[in-house]
Design a protein around this motif. Structure first.
Motif, short mmCIF file in Angstrom:
data_model
loop_
_atom_site.label_atom_id
_atom_site.label_comp_id
_atom_site.label_asym_id
_atom_site.label_seq_id
_atom_site.Cartn_x
_atom_site.Cartn_y
_atom_site.Cartn_z
N ASP A 21 0.85 -1.20 0.00
CA ASP A 21 0.00 0.00 0.00
C ASP A 21 0.88 1.25 0.00
OD1 ASP A 21 -2.36 1.44 0.03
OD2 ASP A 21 -3.14 0.55 1.86
N GLN A 24 2.99 1.44 -3.58
CA GLN A 24 2.16 1.58 -4.79
C GLN A 24 1.83 3.04 -5.08
OE1 GLN A 24 -1.55 -0.51 -4.05
NE2 GLN A 24 -2.49 1.21 -3.01
N PHE A 55 0.08 -8.35 -7.74
CA PHE A 55 0.11 -8.87 -9.10
C PHE A 55 -1.08 -8.29 -9.86
CE2 PHE A 55 2.97 -11.59 -6.89
CZ PHE A 55 3.96 -11.84 -7.83
N HIS A 57 -2.36 -5.23 -12.95
CA HIS A 57 -1.88 -4.88 -14.28
C HIS A 57 -0.76 -3.85 -14.17
CE1 HIS A 57 -1.59 -3.75 -18.41
NE2 HIS A 57 -2.45 -4.70 -18.74
N ASN A 87 -7.52 -10.77 -9.93
CA ASN A 87 -8.23 -11.64 -10.88
C ASN A 87 -7.42 -12.91 -11.11
OD1 ASN A 87 -6.06 -10.69 -12.33
ND2 ASN A 87 -7.25 -9.42 -13.73
N ARG A 93 -0.08 -15.62 -11.87
CA ARG A 93 1.29 -15.11 -11.69
C ARG A 93 1.81 -15.45 -10.30
NH1 ARG A 93 0.88 -9.00 -12.68
NH2 ARG A 93 3.15 -9.06 -12.46
N ASN A 116 -11.13 1.51 -9.68
CA ASN A 116 -9.98 0.73 -9.21
C ASN A 116 -9.84 -0.60 -9.94
OD1 ASN A 116 -7.80 0.71 -7.27
ND2 ASN A 116 -8.89 -0.93 -6.18
N ASN A 118 -12.00 -1.41 -12.88
CA ASN A 118 -12.60 -1.39 -14.22
C ASN A 118 -13.78 -2.36 -14.32
OD1 ASN A 118 -12.67 -0.28 -16.78
ND2 ASN A 118 -11.34 -1.84 -17.69
N ARG A 119 -14.51 -2.50 -13.22
CA ARG A 119 -15.65 -3.40 -13.15
C ARG A 119 -16.79 -2.68 -12.41
NH1 ARG A 119 -12.49 -5.44 -15.91
NH2 ARG A 119 -11.80 -7.60 -16.07
N SER A 147 -12.92 -1.89 0.21
CA SER A 147 -12.54 -0.47 0.26
C SER A 147 -13.76 0.41 0.43
CB SER A 147 -11.81 -0.08 -1.02
OG SER A 147 -10.50 -0.59 -1.01
N THR A 183 -10.35 3.74 3.13
CA THR A 183 -9.43 4.10 2.06
C THR A 183 -9.01 5.57 2.09
OG1 THR A 183 -10.83 2.56 0.85
CG2 THR A 183 -9.10 3.70 -0.42
P1 HMG Z 1 -8.73 -4.42 -17.25
O1 HMG Z 1 -8.05 -3.46 -18.14
O2 HMG Z 1 -10.22 -4.43 -17.17
O3 HMG Z 1 -8.18 -5.88 -17.54
O4 HMG Z 1 -8.14 -4.16 -15.78
P2 HMG Z 1 -8.77 -7.02 -18.47
O5 HMG Z 1 -9.28 -8.11 -17.60
O6 HMG Z 1 -9.70 -6.43 -19.49
O7 HMG Z 1 -7.45 -7.52 -19.23
C1 HMG Z 1 -6.76 -6.65 -20.14
C2 HMG Z 1 -5.33 -7.11 -20.31
O8 HMG Z 1 -4.64 -6.99 -19.06
C3 HMG Z 1 -5.19 -8.58 -20.73
O9 HMG Z 1 -4.03 -8.67 -21.55
C4 HMG Z 1 -4.89 -9.28 -19.43
O10 HMG Z 1 -4.14 -10.48 -19.58
C5 HMG Z 1 -4.06 -8.24 -18.71
P3 HMG Z 1 -4.18 -8.82 -23.16
O11 HMG Z 1 -4.96 -10.09 -23.37
O12 HMG Z 1 -4.91 -7.60 -23.61
O13 HMG Z 1 -2.73 -8.85 -23.61
N1 HMG Z 1 -4.19 -8.41 -17.26
C6 HMG Z 1 -3.16 -8.54 -16.41
N2 HMG Z 1 -1.83 -8.52 -16.56
C7 HMG Z 1 -1.08 -8.70 -15.46
N3 HMG Z 1 -1.58 -8.91 -14.22
C8 HMG Z 1 -2.90 -8.92 -14.03
C9 HMG Z 1 -3.75 -8.72 -15.15
N4 HMG Z 1 -5.08 -8.67 -15.27
C10 HMG Z 1 -5.34 -8.48 -16.57
N5 HMG Z 1 -3.41 -9.14 -12.81
C11 HMG Z 1 -7.58 -4.96 -13.57
C12 HMG Z 1 -8.65 -4.88 -14.66
C13 HMG Z 1 -8.25 -5.51 -12.33
C14 HMG Z 1 -6.48 -5.88 -14.05
C15 HMG Z 1 -7.01 -3.53 -13.33
O14 HMG Z 1 -8.09 -2.69 -13.06
C16 HMG Z 1 -6.02 -3.46 -12.19
O15 HMG Z 1 -4.92 -4.03 -12.28
N6 HMG Z 1 -6.40 -2.77 -11.09
C17 HMG Z 1 -5.55 -2.68 -9.91
C18 HMG Z 1 -5.70 -1.37 -9.20
C19 HMG Z 1 -4.88 -1.38 -7.94
O16 HMG Z 1 -3.93 -2.13 -7.79
N7 HMG Z 1 -5.26 -0.51 -6.97
C20 HMG Z 1 -4.57 -0.40 -5.72
C21 HMG Z 1 -4.85 -1.55 -4.79
S1 HMG Z 1 -6.40 -1.39 -3.93
C22 HMG Z 1 -6.03 -0.42 -2.53
O17 HMG Z 1 -4.98 0.15 -2.45
C23 HMG Z 1 -7.04 -0.38 -1.39
C24 HMG Z 1 -6.59 -1.21 -0.18
O18 HMG Z 1 -5.37 -0.75 0.34
C25 HMG Z 1 -7.67 -1.14 0.92
C26 HMG Z 1 -8.14 0.28 1.24
O19 HMG Z 1 -7.31 1.13 1.59
O20 HMG Z 1 -9.34 0.47 1.12
C27 HMG Z 1 -6.40 -2.69 -0.56
#
Ligand code: HMG
Ligand code: MG
Length: 304
Positions: A21, A24, A55, A57, A87, A93, A116, A118-119, A147, A183
């Motif tokens: 956290d 990032q 792990f 994107h 996911n 990975r 966060n 894309n859903r 969150s 959050t």
């Molecule tokens: P998307 O663009 O909708 O992904 O993102 P997709 O499912 O449409 O896939 C598109 C492409 O991305 C595909 O590749 C997938 O294979 C690839 P292509 O076929 O086009 O070549 N892909 C990936 N590659 C690597 N690793 C992956 C992955 N997933 C898909 N895991 C997604 C959807 C969920 C991936 C994106 O929105 C994302 O990565 N979001 C993360 C955001 C994030 O990390 N936020 C911070 C953490 S949350 C937080 O901090 C809160 C917390 O601390 C608690 C609080 O404080 O409340 C936990």
């Protein structure tokens, strides 16, 4: 001086999130060898759980694009450290590296699910369902975050029942522990009590819950105190108070691990963490990040 408060838990688990956290949200990219040392120092300081990376994107969170390299460097010392996976692709990975603990992260609100993950709100559960099922089938432990449990920068107040419903859905998918995220740091103590009680009324006991506070408005420790009184024994915290969320407007640092340790020590609650070692680690990390830690305890005890 140690002055216990009657009725509080006798021991607490600190779930350290600084390497995930915290890092990032840093504008500067931290070299992977520095991250490795950060994680190793946190473990050496006695932190029982150190969440290492995500792990996700790599274009969504470039700061953690080196997740596989970090976990490979950590080797056998890394396999029991939790990592975020949103996911099945993220789970794959993590499984390729033999990791044993993952965390999915959902939202209590529609807007943040979209920003966060894309859903939509409902689509996020469809994404988590096979992720959690496959993790469980592989013998991997799953934590779930929710969150925006106390307020959302786009939607404002978030009703307790909406948070409980989101949390229940994640537990029903098979998550073991639910971490309730403030959050953007807007929670206050009475709200914490009310939310833990609402989960209890919905059949989710305090021992399935963790609390994850950001300290935006300086309420994190007061909120921990409310959580302790409500029987919660796991608290997320970040060394030096690093942290935020790149997709949440106005999310600032997490509750600092050092501030939490100071409170727990004063209350005579066991935590197993060497405060001086965490302060030294945060001071060292602040040097790499080029700015001092916002933690009051680091400022009081540290040398930088
Ligand atoms: P998307 O663009 O909708 O992904 O993102 P997709 O499912 O449409 O896939 C598109 C492409 O991305 C595909 O590749 C997938 O294979 C690839 P292509 O076929 O086009 O070549 N892909 C990936 N590659 C690597 N690793 C992956 C992955 N997933 C898909 N895991 C997604 C959807 C969920 C991936 C994106 O929105 C994302 O990565 N979001 C993360 C955001 C994030 O990390 N936020 C911070 C953490 S949350 C937080 O901090 C809160 C917390 O601390 C608690 C609080 O404080 O409340 C936990
Ligand atoms: Mg957070």
């Amino acid at each position: 001086m140690v002055v216990p408060e009657p009725g509080l838990p006798t021991a607490v688990t600190i779930y350290e999130v600084g390497a995930r956290d915290g890092l990032q949200n840093e504008a500067a990219l931290v070299p992977v060898e520095v991250k490795e040392q950060f994680v190793r120092r946190l473990l050496a300081a006695g932190l029982p759980v150190v969440e290492a990376t995500s792990f996700v994107h790599p274009t969504w969170v470039p700061q953690l694009a080196d997740a596989a390299e970090l976990m490979t460097r950590l080797g056998a010392d890394g396999v029991d450290l939790p990592v975020l996976v949103p996911n099945e692709r993220g789970l794959d990975r993590a499984l390729e590296l033999g990791l044993r603990h993952v965390a999915v992260f959902g939202s209590a609100t529609e807007t943040f699910a979209r920003k966060n993950l894309n859903r939509s709100f409902d689509e996020q559960f469809a994404m988590f369902e096979p992720t959690v099922a496959r993790a469980r089938a592989a013998g991997v432990d799953v934590r779930a975050y929710v969150s925006m449990c106390f307020g959302d920068p786009w939607e404002g107040a978030v009703p307790l029942e909406q948070v409980v419903a989101a949390g229940r859905r994640l537990l029903d998918l098979g998550a073991g522990q639910l971490s309730l995220g403030d959050t953007i740091g807007v929670a206050t103590a009475g709200h914490v009590t009310a939310l833990v009680e609402a989960f209890g009324a919905a059949g989710v006991p305090a021992d399935r819950l963790a609390l994850h506070f950001h300290d935006t408005y300086g309420q994190a420790l007061s909120n921990v105190q409310a959580g302790l009184r409500a029987g919660v024994t796991t608290y997320d915290a970040s060394a030096g108070g690093l942290g935020g969320c790149p997709y949440a407007k106005s999310a600032t640092g997490n509750l600092a691990t050092e501030d939490l340790v100071w409170l727990l020590t004063g209350l005579g609650i066991e935590h197993g963490v060497d405060l001086d070692a965490v302060v030294a680690t945060s001071t060292w990390m602040a040097g790499h990040l080029g700015r001092p830690s916002p933690s009051a305890v680091v400022r009081a005890l540290g040398t930088a």
